[in-house]
Design a protein around this motif. Structure first.
Motif, PDB file in Angstrom:
ATOM      1  N   ARG A 155       0.859  -1.184   0.000  1.00  0.00           N
ATOM      2  CA  ARG A 155       0.000   0.000   0.000  1.00  0.00           C
ATOM      3  C   ARG A 155       0.892   1.229   0.000  1.00  0.00           C
ATOM      4  O   ARG A 155       1.781   1.366   0.857  1.00  0.00           O
ATOM      5  N   PHE A 156       0.675   2.137  -0.944  1.00  0.00           N
ATOM      6  CA  PHE A 156       1.508   3.332  -1.068  1.00  0.00           C
ATOM      7  C   PHE A 156       0.643   4.576  -1.078  1.00  0.00           C
ATOM      8  O   PHE A 156      -0.237   4.726  -1.926  1.00  0.00           O
ATOM      9  N   GLU A 157       0.876   5.468  -0.111  1.00  0.00           N
ATOM     10  CA  GLU A 157       0.137   6.722  -0.004  1.00  0.00           C
ATOM     11  C   GLU A 157       1.101   7.881  -0.248  1.00  0.00           C
ATOM     12  O   GLU A 157       1.791   8.327   0.673  1.00  0.00           O
ATOM     13  N   PRO A 158       1.173   8.383  -1.495  1.00  0.00           N
ATOM     14  CA  PRO A 158       2.155   9.426  -1.821  1.00  0.00           C
ATOM     15  C   PRO A 158       2.013  10.689  -0.982  1.00  0.00           C
ATOM     16  O   PRO A 158       3.011  11.356  -0.692  1.00  0.00           O
ATOM     17  N   ASP A 162       3.587  11.934   6.887  1.00  0.00           N
ATOM     18  CA  ASP A 162       4.799  11.342   7.451  1.00  0.00           C
ATOM     19  C   ASP A 162       5.344  10.345   6.433  1.00  0.00           C
ATOM     20  O   ASP A 162       4.700   9.334   6.128  1.00  0.00           O
ATOM     21  N   SER A 163       6.535  10.621   5.890  1.00  0.00           N
ATOM     22  CA  SER A 163       7.103   9.746   4.863  1.00  0.00           C
ATOM     23  C   SER A 163       7.308   8.325   5.366  1.00  0.00           C
ATOM     24  O   SER A 163       7.289   7.378   4.580  1.00  0.00           O
TER      25      SER A 163
END
Length: 302
Positions: A155-158, A162-163
């Protein structure tokens, strides 16, 4: 947006169902090759990321379906073993590249000049560059990407503030029967009723699962439940909230509400019993497309 071919010059569209690209683009496919090299944007145009077989050379192309013209972007001379191109629901263009062991990058591209806007390192761990890493991508309405890979679901939330929380991995755990059934995935599909809560995952050899996004808990289905084969290449939903699954032994229609299966084989009119990964798409007409080793099948679920 989920149908991709290997070097072929045909692509499924609504009218006509098979679209032949221009001779200019046909010539490009003879000089370049790649896997997972094409994606459709929200305007119905295509983006291609192609590379050569022997030289460390790759190039981004844009194909306008109205003018039949091809726009070429500058060539890059970096060796990339595995690529994947994807246009998300927010019309952003992403290119994944494996640049060596433990060096996998997801790049957000500028559609005007083909340059890189931003890059994100994918937390793959000990990734072998020979492996086809990404098999399918789903994007939700908020721009979150879900990557079905050879190492589980990412899961990737650009836009995460918070990186450190941009990435989350769902993986198999031998000590947790409700984790993913395996890490090697073919596809990911949003739930037709509750897409913000559930995803459906297809495995290379373990059937399929319903995954709860918040908790990572899964409910598993396989041949013992009525699925004709545990290789699930593609999953698409229809307007009746059923799921259609392509396998090595035909198509299966699964009802999440009744947990029942209705299976179809070549004798029912399919292209054949064996289907392929990457070759599945829901058309704007509501028809479903699945490609296989003997051709393709397009049908109305009703």
């Amino acid at each position: 947006k989920d149908v991709r071919y290997y070097r072929n010059i045909y692509f499924t569209e609504d009218t006509p169902r098979i679209h032949r690209f221009s001779s200019e683009l046909e010539e490009l496919t003879k000089r370049y090759f790649t896997f997972n090299s094409i994606t459709e944007d929200t305007s119905g145009n295509y983006w291609l990321f192609l590379k050569t077989a022997s030289l460390p050379m790759s190039r981004l192309f844009f194909y306008n379906t109205t003018t039949k013209k091809v726009k070429r972007f500058p060539t890059t001379n970096t060796m990339i073993s595995h690529t994947f191109i994807y246009n998300d629901k927010q019309d952003r263009l992403w290119i994944f590249g494996a640049y060596g062991r433990n060096n996998c990058l997801l790049k957000l591209m500028n559609k005007e000049d083909g340059t890189e806007l931003k890059q994100y390192r994918v937390p793959t761990g000990n990734f072998l560059r020979e492996i086809e890493f990404i098999r399918s991508i789903h994007s939700d309405d908020r721009g979150v990407l879900f990557l079905a890979t050879d190492m589980g679901l990412f899961r990737f939330e650009p836009e995460a503030p918070d990186s450190a929380k941009q990435w989350r991995k769902y993986q198999h755990n031998d000590n947790d029967s409700m984790s993913l059934a395996a890490n090697s995935l073919w596809c990911v599909c949003p739930d037709p009723m509750e897409p913000k809560r559930y995803l459906w995952i297809g495995y290379t050899s373990k059937g399929f699962s319903r995954l709860e996004i918040a908790t990572g808990k899964c409910i598993h289905y396989s041949e013992k439940d009525g699925l004709p084969n545990n290789v699930v290449y593609g999953i698409l939903s229809d307007k009746f909230n059923n799921l259609w699954l392509s396998t090595n032994k035909g198509l299966s229609c699964f009802s999440p509400s009744t947990k029942s299966f209705l299976n179809f084989v070549a004798e029912d009119g399919l292209q054949g019993d064996e289907f392929n990964h990457l070759e599945f798409k829901k058309l704007k007409t509501g028809e479903l497309y699945f490609g296989g080793v003997s051709g393709y099948t397009i049908f109305k679920p009703e």
